[in-house]
Write a protein that holds these residues in place. Structure first.
Motif, PDB file in Angstrom:
ATOM      1  N   VAL A 225       0.915  -1.040   0.004  1.00 25.64           N
ATOM      2  CA  VAL A 225       0.004  -0.029  -0.074  1.00 25.64           C
ATOM      3  C   VAL A 225       0.886   1.395   0.098  1.00 25.64           C
ATOM      4  CG1 VAL A 225      -1.618   1.370   1.316  1.00 25.64           C
ATOM      5  CG2 VAL A 225      -1.804  -1.079   1.168  1.00 25.64           C
ATOM      6  N   TYR A 263      -3.013  -4.175  -6.152  1.00 30.15           N
ATOM      7  CA  TYR A 263      -4.187  -4.095  -5.152  1.00 30.15           C
ATOM      8  C   TYR A 263      -4.723  -5.703  -4.998  1.00 30.15           C
ATOM      9  CZ  TYR A 263      -4.730   0.781  -5.976  1.00 30.15           C
ATOM     10  OH  TYR A 263      -4.694   2.233  -6.030  1.00 30.15           O
ATOM     11  N   THR A 267      -5.576  -7.393  -1.541  1.00 33.19           N
ATOM     12  CA  THR A 267      -6.591  -8.090  -0.870  1.00 33.19           C
ATOM     13  C   THR A 267      -6.395  -9.507  -0.696  1.00 33.19           C
ATOM     14  OG1 THR A 267      -7.658  -6.779  -2.741  1.00 33.19           O
ATOM     15  CG2 THR A 267      -9.146  -8.604  -1.917  1.00 33.19           C
ATOM     16  N   HIS A 270      -4.982  -9.371   2.793  1.00 34.43           N
ATOM     17  CA  HIS A 270      -5.801  -8.884   3.756  1.00 34.43           C
ATOM     18  C   HIS A 270      -6.918 -10.002   4.409  1.00 34.43           C
ATOM     19  CE1 HIS A 270      -9.662  -6.446   4.859  1.00 34.43           C
ATOM     20  NE2 HIS A 270      -8.796  -6.168   5.564  1.00 34.43           N
ATOM     21  N   HIS A 289     -10.206  -4.027  12.691  1.00 36.59           N
ATOM     22  CA  HIS A 289     -10.494  -2.581  12.350  1.00 36.59           C
ATOM     23  C   HIS A 289      -9.056  -2.161  11.811  1.00 36.59           C
ATOM     24  CE1 HIS A 289     -14.247  -2.905  14.496  1.00 36.59           C
ATOM     25  NE2 HIS A 289     -14.457  -2.106  13.744  1.00 36.59           N
ATOM     26  N   SER A 291      -6.532  -3.570  10.587  1.00 39.90           N
ATOM     27  CA  SER A 291      -6.131  -3.987   9.154  1.00 39.90           C
ATOM     28  C   SER A 291      -6.877  -3.337   8.230  1.00 39.90           C
ATOM     29  CB  SER A 291      -6.225  -5.611   9.106  1.00 39.90           C
ATOM     30  OG  SER A 291      -5.841  -6.317  10.015  1.00 39.90           O
ATOM     31  N   ASN A 292      -8.135  -3.088   8.183  1.00 41.33           N
ATOM     32  CA  ASN A 292      -9.006  -2.475   7.475  1.00 41.33           C
ATOM     33  C   ASN A 292      -8.426  -1.206   6.934  1.00 41.33           C
ATOM     34  OD1 ASN A 292     -10.528  -4.765   7.265  1.00 41.33           O
ATOM     35  ND2 ASN A 292     -12.234  -4.075   8.620  1.00 41.33           N
ATOM     36  N   TYR A 293      -8.195  -0.324   8.225  1.00 43.09           N
ATOM     37  CA  TYR A 293      -7.541   0.926   8.205  1.00 43.09           C
ATOM     38  C   TYR A 293      -6.388   1.041   7.437  1.00 43.09           C
ATOM     39  CZ  TYR A 293      -4.700   4.591   9.963  1.00 43.09           C
ATOM     40  OH  TYR A 293      -3.664   5.702  10.122  1.00 43.09           O
ATOM     41  N   LEU A 295      -5.102  -0.800   5.266  1.00 40.83           N
ATOM     42  CA  LEU A 295      -5.045  -1.170   3.862  1.00 40.83           C
ATOM     43  C   LEU A 295      -5.899  -0.313   2.943  1.00 40.83           C
ATOM     44  CD1 LEU A 295      -4.790  -5.091   4.265  1.00 40.83           C
ATOM     45  CD2 LEU A 295      -3.106  -3.311   4.524  1.00 40.83           C
ATOM     46  N   ASN A 296      -6.719   0.213   3.599  1.00 38.83           N
ATOM     47  CA  ASN A 296      -7.650   1.473   2.755  1.00 38.83           C
ATOM     48  C   ASN A 296      -7.017   2.785   3.163  1.00 38.83           C
ATOM     49  OD1 ASN A 296      -9.597  -0.217   1.738  1.00 38.83           O
ATOM     50  ND2 ASN A 296     -10.261  -0.792   3.784  1.00 38.83           N
ATOM     51  N   ARG A 297      -5.702   2.946   3.561  1.00 42.84           N
ATOM     52  CA  ARG A 297      -5.543   4.567   4.129  1.00 42.84           C
ATOM     53  C   ARG A 297      -5.080   5.257   2.696  1.00 42.84           C
ATOM     54  NH1 ARG A 297       0.531   4.274   4.876  1.00 42.84           N
ATOM     55  NH2 ARG A 297       0.923   2.423   3.995  1.00 42.84           N
ATOM     56  N   SER A 298      -5.007   6.491   3.016  1.00 43.23           N
ATOM     57  CA  SER A 298      -4.584   7.469   2.138  1.00 43.23           C
ATOM     58  C   SER A 298      -3.422   8.112   2.413  1.00 43.23           C
ATOM     59  CB  SER A 298      -5.459   8.237   1.356  1.00 43.23           C
ATOM     60  OG  SER A 298      -6.377   8.797   2.653  1.00 43.23           O
TER      61      SER A 298
END
Ligand code: GRG
Length: 299
Positions: A225, A263, A267, A270, A289, A291-293, A295-298
């Protein structure tokens, strides 16, 4: 669970402790402490210490007992960032939205601030171990946790990763070499943080194995990421210049195999993380939570 509230609670605990564990220095060398503080207190997500505390909690340990180890791993991380930004390494001007340490204090002081943070972290852990010598079982766990962090900080960990990274610059690297770089440069401290938290809580071998697999997956996914963000992230949000991997001719997943494949890999990793965490249903909410944060971070 209110993830943000829980994250911020841990973040505050770490930030306060990081200040508490910084050394008092003789007036003659106050500038060194200033330089150390400049980097340590310049923000940062505090992922490694937060993971150490979360792992400790998942294994029913006491997070307050784990604080010296959590802070030590953050000091080591900051040392590696200061040295990584030096002209002899990545030559970066900005880190966490601020000028890099050597841009403010000069190269010599930045090298010494990094060295001092590394050594200070070892002193903090050893002092904590010395304070528990009357409790043999506790001391044994602390020495094992110390060993994890020591290995991850040395040539078997981040230094090894950095060496492989430097000698791969500008070369066509194999998947094995790239995996070696990521496993050591980024993965080692993630793995050490999660294992140290579990070890301090006297986790069983089975849990330690599960958490180690989770740590390896989340570490690699986090790095991919990071490499994706270096190509298409927002410089203002990230706090440093993007496209540095292209400029420095670095080997990264997206540069070697493209964004789509990267990507897909994130996935897949994850999903593997969540599968492991689901085995610890009531206790793994925070890590799910997180892990979700991550891998979806900007940023
Ligand atoms: C021993 C000099 C030396 C280097 C070791 C760890 C390392 C190699 C260099 C650090 C620089 C780097 C790009 C490491 C890869 C891991 C990574 C993405 C670090 C950034 O970590 P974050 O996002 O940073 O957790 P913050 O600022 O939030 O603490």
């Amino acid at each position: 669970m209110d993830f943000n509230k829980e994250y911020n609670k841990k973040l505050e605990l770490i930030n306060n402790s990081l200040v508490k564990y910084l050394p008092e220095l003789d007036n003659h060398i106050k500038i060194l402490l200033e330089s150390m503080k400049y980097s340590v207190l310049s923000g940062g997500k505090r992922l490694r210490p937060i993971m150490l505390l979360a792992s400790c909690e998942l294994c029913d340990g006491n997070i307050y007992d784990a604080l010296p180890f959590a802070c030590s791993i953050e000091y080591i991380h900051n040392y590696s960032l200061i040295h990584d930004d030096l002209p002899a390494m990545d030559n970066d001007d900005y880190r966490r939205g601020k000028l890099t340490n050597h841009k403010v204090y000069g190269e010599g002081m930045a090298i010494l601030a990094g060295d001092a943070l590394l050594n200070h972290s070892f002193e903090i852990m050893i002092n904590d171990i010395l304070n528990s010598l009357n409790d043999y079982d506790k001391t044994k766990l602390k020495i094992k946790a110390f060993n994890e962090i020591a290995l991850a900080s040395g040539f078997k960990g981040i230094i090894g990763g950095q060496v492989a990274d430097i000698i791969s610059e500008g070369k066509k690297v194999s998947k094995e070499t790239l995996d070696f770089i990521h496993k050591h440069k980024t993965g080692a401290l993630f793995l050490a943080a999660i294992r140290a938290g579990a070890i301090l809580s006297n986790a069983s071998n089975d849990i330690l194995e599960d958490l180690s697999t989770f740590a390896k997956n989340i570490g690699l996914a986090f790095q991919i990421v990071d490499d994706i963000l270096d190509i298409c992230g927002d410089e203002k949000l990230i706090g440093k210049k993007t496209k540095s991997d292209i400029i420095n001719k670095k080997a990264t997943y997206p540069l070697l195999w493209g964004l789509d494949n990267s990507y897909k890999k994130v996935t897949q990793l994850h999903n593997e993380c969540i599968e492991i965490l689901m085995n610890y249903k009531d206790k793994s909410d925070f890590f799910i939570h997180l892990s979700n944060y991550l891998l979806n971070r900007s940023y």
